[in-house]
Design an enzyme around this catalytic site. Structure first.
Site, PDB file in Angstrom:
ATOM      1  CB  ALA A  76      -0.923   0.007   1.217  1.00  0.00           C
ATOM      2  CB  CYS A  77       2.042   3.716  -1.875  1.00  0.00           C
ATOM      3  SG  CYS A  77       1.261   3.762  -3.507  1.00  0.00           S
ATOM      4  CB  ALA A  78       0.030   8.302  -0.852  1.00  0.00           C
ATOM      5  CD  GLU A  80      -3.034   2.143  -9.093  1.00  0.00           C
ATOM      6  OE1 GLU A  80      -2.653   2.055 -10.278  1.00  0.00           O
ATOM      7  OE2 GLU A  80      -4.244   2.195  -8.758  1.00  0.00           O
ATOM      8  CG  MET A 105      -2.871   4.202   2.162  1.00  0.00           C
ATOM      9  SD  MET A 105      -3.712   2.813   2.985  1.00  0.00           S
ATOM     10  CE  MET A 105      -4.174   3.583   4.553  1.00  0.00           C
TER      11      MET A 105
END
Length: 382
Positions: A76-78, A80, A105
């Site tokens: 997961a990141c901010a 994609e 996220m």
């Protein structure tokens, strides 16, 4: 690359079902340490670690030894992009069953999961919309081909689609108070579908739009069965906070009472003035209501507050037996608990309040950024 392995995405909806179904999931969160510490995906069987993206640019070996081999891995990141890169590197390094979070996220923050709470006495049902990534809870009362939505979030398409599935026309959009931790979609929804937007007038001194005044004792009917939504003035979180008794079964408490905590009175800078209102609501007004009412709040603070079906609910009498905020007979102790250890302010809360007043109109992307992070509307949330 692991035999047969390829890069796969996992949607926020799929993650939500894993969380609600209490399935195992391991998350490698590659955002910076501060963002991860502030807010992350949680679940009863969800485990996660944080290794910032920039620490993985030269290789994912540092992550391989920390990732269990038996569980699915979600990166997961901010937004994609970083998670796709890291997930691909993990697969090339031989780790199978790896996914990236589609939309990052931001998508997790915006997903709504509808859960049926129960039937209404004269036909119809009440539904709770659980926003797992933000802790927001909103509601739809459906009866006789009509619907009312309470504490609508800005993602209004979800409610329109759900109402259409139920064969209902949304006639009312209602806010229990002027929200400060997320952008209300109530007025937007009302404009989209031609519904009435209701807001407590004591919270509306600075709003720049028209609304229907939601006042103590007001009744809103939904559908041919005339399901009654009765307004109960319950100040404390805001001066206008209003709860609802629906169908003599359910108590929608807004941000006044949660399952494990109580509402904070300081988001408009008036804690000293509103603490007495908060205590009167919790220790007097609510005690006059039937103990059998099912409490349905506008937020939850911990994933453990979700029941087996994914809903957030509790009997009013049970909360008076176990909720710490309802068990401080000494008024001075109550005042100290509310004032001396307040949780961190919600992200962008002043800007969110101004948006909900109609004073500013941020672009959609800015609205998404304003809402990123956990809700912090409760006194006892950490």
């Amino acid at each position: 690359m692991a035999a047969g392995a390829h890069l796969r995405g996992m949607t926020a909806r799929q993650v939500a079902r894993i969380v609600l179904d209490r399935e195992p999931l391991f998350i490698l969160d590659v955002r910076n340490e501060g963002d991860y510490s502030d807010w992350k995906i949680e679940g009863e069987r969800v485990a996660s670690i944080n290794i910032p993206y920039f620490d993985l640019l030269d290789g994912v070996e540092v992550a391989l030894g920390k990732i269990p081999t038996e569980d699915r891995v979600l990166v997961a990141c901010a937004k994609e992009g970083s998670s796709k890169f890291v997930a691909e590197q993990l697969i090339k390094a031989g780790r199978g069953d790896v996914y990236y979070l589609e939309g990052g996220m931001k998508s997790w923050s915006e997903h709504l999961e509808p859960v049926k709470i129960g039937d209404l006495k004269q036909g119809g049902a009440l539904y709770q919309f659980v926003r797992l990534g933000k802790g927001c809870l909103s509601y739809m009362i459906v009866s006789g081909g009509e619907a009312a939505v309470v504490d609508t979030v800005r993602l209004t398409e979800v409610y329109c689609s759900f109402a259409a599935q139920k064969g209902a026309r949304i006639r009312h959009a209602i806010d229990t108070h002027l929200h400060a931790d997320h952008i209300s979609g109530g007025r937007k929804l009302a404009e989209q579908v031609g519904a009435t937007y209701w807001l407590p007038p004591k919270d509306a001194d600075e709003v720049v739009f028209d609304y229907a005044k939601l006042e103590d004792g007001a009744e809103i009917a939904v559908g041919d069965a005339r399901i009654k939504i009765e307004a109960v003035y319950s100040p404390g979180h805001t001066i206008g906070s209003t709860s609802f008794v629906v169908d003599d079964q359910y108590l929608l408490t807004g941000d006044i009472l949660f399952l494990e905590s109580i509402g904070r009175p300081d988001l408009a800078g008036k804690a000293d003035d509103w603490i007495e209102n908060l205590r009167n609501t919790l220790y007097k007004r609510y005690t006059e209501l039937p103990e059998e009412l099912l409490v349905l709040p506008a937020h939850f603070g911990k994933i453990t507050e979700l029941g087996e079906d994914g809903s957030v609910r509790a009997r009013l009498g049970d909360l008076y037996a176990k909720n710490p905020g309802l068990n401080m007979p000494d008024e001075a102790e109550f005042r100290r608990a509310v004032k001396e250890h307040p949780p961190q302010y919600p992200n962008s809360y002043q800007e969110i309040r101004q948006t909900n007043m109609g004073i500013i109109q941020p672009a959609e992307e800015r609205q998404r950024e304003m809402e990123i992070g956990p809700n912090r509307c409760a006194v006892h949330d950490k």
